[in-house]
Design an enzyme around this catalytic site. Structure first.
Site, short mmCIF file in Angstrom:
data_model
loop_
_atom_site.label_atom_id
_atom_site.label_comp_id
_atom_site.label_asym_id
_atom_site.label_seq_id
_atom_site.Cartn_x
_atom_site.Cartn_y
_atom_site.Cartn_z
N GLU A 63 -26.48 6.32 30.43
CA GLU A 63 -26.59 7.59 29.70
C GLU A 63 -26.04 8.72 30.56
OE1 GLU A 63 -30.54 9.13 28.92
OE2 GLU A 63 -29.94 9.77 26.93
N ASP A 112 -35.89 7.22 33.13
CA ASP A 112 -34.52 7.71 33.31
C ASP A 112 -34.44 8.26 34.73
OD1 ASP A 112 -32.19 9.28 33.35
OD2 ASP A 112 -32.28 9.57 31.17
N GLU A 155 -40.45 9.42 27.46
CA GLU A 155 -39.53 9.63 28.57
C GLU A 155 -39.71 11.03 29.17
OE1 GLU A 155 -35.51 10.61 27.45
OE2 GLU A 155 -34.67 9.56 29.17
N GLN A 172 -32.81 4.13 32.32
CA GLN A 172 -31.51 4.78 32.11
C GLN A 172 -30.99 5.34 33.43
OE1 GLN A 172 -32.83 7.43 28.97
NE2 GLN A 172 -31.69 6.25 27.43
O1 LIG Z 1 -31.85 12.90 27.26
C1 LIG Z 1 -32.22 11.78 27.58
O2 LIG Z 1 -32.35 11.46 28.77
C2 LIG Z 1 -32.50 10.75 26.58
O3 LIG Z 1 -32.81 9.65 26.93
C3 LIG Z 1 -32.34 11.06 25.14
O4 LIG Z 1 -32.82 10.01 24.38
C4 LIG Z 1 -33.08 12.25 24.71
O5 LIG Z 1 -34.37 11.87 24.70
MG LIG Z 2 -32.66 9.42 29.04
#
Ligand SMILES: O=C(O)C(=O)[C@@H](O)CO
Ligand SMILES: [Mg+2]
Length: 264
Positions: A243, A181, A146, A207
């Protein structure tokens, strides 16, 4: 259909950790993710999943010394033996919790690192990820990487989407995939729809969070309805991890998720 997973490291922190499972289930989440499971026995976490009917969708490998500021060890030269042990430990939990994927954090590099040091990190990262992916393949799991923004995590080795694509290509293992993300991607790269389209075949997990405060997805500069529509149009069948840090309590901020099955 967007499938939402609650990130229990950030949501429902009004409850103690094990209480967060029931809180997530009560408002309609069907999956959970969190940073680390290792403070609890796999049997304890398995029971929390069983009691709620939630799926465990993601967690991270042991990250090195988190309290001392380490953020993963996958790219750190000299830590290969510890990394291999961390893979074994993470897969033990993944099998016990029936979790299909684990995230290997890259680690932090000194900002003034010279070209030779950077090359050593890259070579270590590629070799370690290849090892992790091959071990994970033996038990039918995926390993994710990520890109994380360097404002929140200064010096984090993997910060750009293009860098992640090059690493996935070089490692060349089909079960090594991208954790996209959108919060980090917006801060470092922008152009979210095109990033998603370009990388879609390698995306193993998504995410979301608002930008720039990392609050609810409907707070801030990113228009998530358009990204969710694009994910659905592309045929994304994976999970979307929530998240983010609620601005005013978890339940109060879940209205954005009503159209995706949440009932706050
Ligand atoms: O911080 C983030 O974004 C994440 O997805 C955590 O899992 C840290 O890797
Ligand atoms: Mg993340």
């Amino acid at each position: 259909m967007i499938r939402l997973a609650a990130n229990l490291s950030m949501l429902f922190t009004e409850h103690d950790f094990l209480g967060r499972f029931a809180a997530a289930q009560a408002v309609g989440f069907r999956g959970v993710e969190y940073l680390f499971p290792y403070a609890h026995a796999p049997e304890t976490l398995h029971a929390a999943l069983d009691e709620t009917g939630l799926e465990q969708v993601l967690f991270n490998l042991p990250p090195g010394d988190w309290e001392a500021g380490e953020r993963g060890i996958a790219s750190l030269p000299g830590r290969e033996a510890e990394f291999r042990d961390s893979v074994v430990e993470a897969l033990r939990y993944a099998e016990a919790l029936d979790c299909p994927r684990v995230h290997a954090m890259a680690g932090v590099l000194a900002p003034d690192a010279d070209a030779q040091t950077r090359a050593a990190h890259r070579a270590t990262y590629v070799a370690n990820l290849r090892f992790a992916a091959r071990e994970a393949a033996k038990c039918h799991r995926e390993v994710l990487i990520e890109p994380i923004n360097t404002r929140d995590m200064p010096g984090y080795y993997l910060s750009r989407q293009g860098q992640a694509m090059a690493i996935l290509e070089e490692v060349g293992e089909p079960n090594l995939r991208l954790q996209l993300d959108f919060y980090h991607c917006q801060i470092m790269d922008g152009d979210l729809t095109r990033q998603l389209e370009r990388q879609f075949e390698r995306v193993g997990h998504v995410q979301v969070a608002g930008v720039p405060q990392r609050h609810e997805p409907d707070v801030g500069e990113v228009h998530y309805p358009a990204l969710f529509a694009r994910l659905e149009a592309l045929g994304y069948s994976g999970w979307v991890g929530c998240e983010y840090r609620p601005a005013n309590g978890t339940r109060e901020g879940l209205g954005w998720g009503r159209e995706h099955g949440l009932r706050p």
